[in-house]
Scaffold this active site. Structure first.
Site, mmCIF file in Angstrom:
data_model
loop_
_atom_site.group_PDB
_atom_site.id
_atom_site.type_symbol
_atom_site.label_atom_id
_atom_site.label_comp_id
_atom_site.label_asym_id
_atom_site.label_seq_id
_atom_site.Cartn_x
_atom_site.Cartn_y
_atom_site.Cartn_z
ATOM 1 N N SER A 24 0.948 -1.339 -0.063
ATOM 2 C CA SER A 24 -0.083 -0.080 0.024
ATOM 3 C C SER A 24 0.914 1.253 -0.087
ATOM 4 C CB SER A 24 -0.754 0.009 1.140
ATOM 5 O OG SER A 24 -1.864 -0.938 1.244
ATOM 6 N N GLY A 96 -6.068 -3.514 -7.555
ATOM 7 C CA GLY A 96 -6.997 -2.381 -7.221
ATOM 8 C C GLY A 96 -6.638 -1.232 -6.870
ATOM 9 N N ARG A 124 -13.826 -6.814 -10.543
ATOM 10 C CA ARG A 124 -14.223 -6.250 -9.349
ATOM 11 C C ARG A 124 -15.192 -4.796 -9.564
ATOM 12 N NH1 ARG A 124 -8.455 -6.451 -6.191
ATOM 13 N NH2 ARG A 124 -9.715 -5.665 -4.591
ATOM 14 N N SER A 170 -13.008 1.338 3.329
ATOM 15 C CA SER A 170 -12.109 1.026 2.038
ATOM 16 C C SER A 170 -11.228 2.184 1.818
ATOM 17 C CB SER A 170 -13.189 1.096 0.756
ATOM 18 O OG SER A 170 -11.928 0.997 -0.224
ATOM 19 N N GLN A 172 -9.321 2.378 -0.363
ATOM 20 C CA GLN A 172 -8.938 2.805 -1.690
ATOM 21 C C GLN A 172 -9.965 3.787 -2.264
ATOM 22 O OE1 GLN A 172 -9.194 -0.895 -3.867
ATOM 23 N NE2 GLN A 172 -7.404 -1.687 -3.125
ATOM 24 N N ASP A 319 -6.696 -7.948 4.840
ATOM 25 C CA ASP A 319 -6.018 -8.928 4.061
ATOM 26 C C ASP A 319 -5.252 -10.100 4.612
ATOM 27 O OD1 ASP A 319 -6.554 -7.021 1.909
ATOM 28 O OD2 ASP A 319 -4.697 -6.141 2.049
ATOM 29 N N ARG A 350 -12.328 -14.513 -1.415
ATOM 30 C CA ARG A 350 -11.686 -15.138 -0.690
ATOM 31 C C ARG A 350 -12.603 -15.920 0.276
ATOM 32 N NH1 ARG A 350 -7.204 -10.344 -0.079
ATOM 33 N NH2 ARG A 350 -6.058 -11.049 -1.904
HETATM 34 C C1 S3P Z 1 -5.611 -1.211 0.006
HETATM 35 C C2 S3P Z 1 -6.703 -1.290 0.810
HETATM 36 C C3 S3P Z 1 -7.591 -2.450 1.086
HETATM 37 C C4 S3P Z 1 -6.707 -3.565 0.985
HETATM 38 C C5 S3P Z 1 -5.796 -3.631 -0.501
HETATM 39 C C6 S3P Z 1 -4.957 -2.603 -0.173
HETATM 40 C C7 S3P Z 1 -4.803 -0.012 -0.037
HETATM 41 O O1 S3P Z 1 -8.615 -2.617 -0.113
HETATM 42 O O2 S3P Z 1 -7.798 -4.867 0.948
HETATM 43 O O3 S3P Z 1 -5.243 -4.952 -0.356
HETATM 44 O O4 S3P Z 1 -3.711 0.194 -0.323
HETATM 45 O O5 S3P Z 1 -5.593 1.098 0.093
HETATM 46 P P1 S3P Z 1 -10.242 -1.639 -0.060
HETATM 47 O O6 S3P Z 1 -9.726 -0.118 0.162
HETATM 48 O O7 S3P Z 1 -10.998 -2.211 -1.080
HETATM 49 O O8 S3P Z 1 -10.549 -2.145 1.425
#
Ligand code: S3P
Length: 431
Positions: A24, A96, A124, A170, A172, A319, A350
């Site tokens: 991340s 993602g 996704r 989230s 992200q 995760d 998962r």
């Molecule tokens: C991440 C946020 C998480 C995590 C992903 C990395 C990030 O996802 O599961 O592996 O780097 O911001 P979500 O934002 O979909 O929860």
């Protein structure tokens, strides 16, 4: 490409592991450095497939990015408003984070861009970022009513700040909104049901952006330019350390030292749960790497007991649930995981994958709508299991096999998405 790998049981895990850079934080370091106008050197960058997807997208947007002989990544951007129209479709691969964070940056650009990814990413959900970004004035058009990529992002007249209540926790989605706001005409406040990882907030602060936090809300204002630090040192990824924390806990006669692990409180749910299960983990040498707390972790085998994992801790270990399910198989009593429906929209479903593949090894696991119920103290047998091309599935299966009677994992190379040396490290610490 390796078709299959067989992990045989071999005894305890021992030694010292330097945990590779946090995925991340690596994504954010190269994205934000590419939005600055002064050079940034990134140390301990994770050269794994996901982060390399971000590197290639930021290069396509005009940043100069080079790796040196000491494996440091040198990034030189053209300033916050200096991105250039990419000459081709950008491919986020399996990532993602690349896709969703970049969407936030791209809605604020005066040019056209198109994002795609691999088969997993193309299935996704993207509405979670498209909805708030469109409300901010973004112009996005994608497959199936813009619920899936490929999607095109058109220049829009104006991006405005937003007050947005996110339906799910989230990082992200939160990050996409915060990043779009840098290019907007007014501030934003984003509120999550529970706090998700805050690496974007911490790193934006390092780049001179003011962040306001209150409860589960984060506020940010538009800014003229970023002030980049000369250097970013990426902590080791606790999500990668998780495989060794569980492996050493459940395999008798294990004793591992994990060096330089990020212990940001928004990520340490795995430590809290494993300790609650009775794991023997000590945290040593606590320090900071920039704004991020890091430490060395020492883990020894221990007798574990089942627990319930639910509520606000879920985003803090989202995760790590596949490998926690493996830990639960070796614990006394039952483990229940709830509120984890987000796992259905990760690199694969998962919840389904964990239940089906550990089930092939003989485990009795019940898949529920939003979690798993796992009986402890189970006898596992050798089985041929599928990784579903999901890196965390492949590595969790390897730990399950190493702790029992072995396993054959198909498509093990997907570990390269987040942990390129995982299988060689496993060999080394069992030698
Ligand atoms: C991440 C946020 C998480 C995590 C992903 C990395 C990030 O996802 O599961 O592996 O780097 O911001 P979500 O934002 O979909 O929860």
């Amino acid at each position: 490409m390796l078709e299959n790998i067989t992990i045989s049981p071999k005894g305890g895990l021992s030694g010292t592991i330097h945990i590779p850079g946090d995925k991340s934080i690596s994504h954010r370091s190269v994205m934000f450095a590419a939005l600055a106008s002064t050079p940034v050197v990134i140390k301990n960058f994770l050269y794994a497939e996901d982060c390399l997807s971000t590197v290639s997208c930021m290069r396509a947007l005009g940043a100069k990015i080079e790796k040196d002989a000491s494996n440091n990544l040198h990034v030189l951007g053209n300033g916050l408003h200096g991105l250039q129209e990419p000459p081709n479709i950008m491919d986020a691969g399996n990532s993602g984070t690349t896709l969703r964070l970049l969407s936030g940056i791209l809605v604020g650009q005066p040019f056209f861009s198109v994002l795609t990814g691999d088969a997993s990413l193309r299935s996704r959900p993207m509405a979670r970022v498209v909805t708030p970004l469109t409300k901010m004035g973004g112009k996005i058009s994608g497959r199936q009513d813009t619920r899936y990529i490929p999607m095109a992002i058109m220049p829009s007249e104006k991006i405005e700040g937003i007050e947005y209540n996110m339906p799910m926790a989230s990082a992200q989605v939160k990050s996409a909104i915060l990043l779009a706001t840098l290019f907007a005409s007014s501030p934003s406040i984003v509120t999550e049901p529970y706090i998700s990882r805050d690496h974007t907030e911490l790193m934006l602060e390092t780049f001179g952006v003011k962040i306001k936090r209150q409860g589960t809300s984060v506020g940010v204002s538009p800014i003229a330019d970023l002030q980049a630090p000369a250097e970013i040192d990426v902590p080791g990824d606790i999500s990668s350390a998780a495989f060794w924390l569980v492996g050493a806990s459940i395999i008798p006669n294990s004793h591992l030292t994990l060096k330089n692990v990020g212990i940001n409180p928004t990520r340490t749910g795995i430590l809290d749960i494993l300790r609650q299960m009775g794991a023997n983990i000590t945290i040593e040498n606590e320090r900071f790497s920039g704004a991020e707390p890091v430490a060395d972790l020492v883990v020894k085998s221990a007798e574990l007991k089942g627990v319930t994992i639910e509520g606000p801790i879920i985003p803090r270990l989202i995760d790590e649930i596949p490998v926690l399910a493996v830990a639960a198989l070796f614990a006394n009593g039952q483990t229940t995981i709830r509120d984890a429906e987000e796992l259905r929209v990760k690199e694969t479903d998962r919840l389904k994958a964990v239940a089906s593949e550990l089930g092939k090894m003989g485990a009795i696991i019940t898949e529920t709508k939003d979690g798993l119920t796992i009986n402890g103290r189970q006898k596992l047998q050798f089985a041929k299991c599928c990784s579903y091309h999901d890196h965390r599935m492949a590595m969790s299966l390897a730990i399950a096999g190493a702790a029992s009677n072995g396993v054959e994992i198909n498509q093990p190379d997907c570990a390269n998405i987040s942990y390129p040396n995982f299988f060689t490290t496993l060999d080394t610490i069992r030698a």
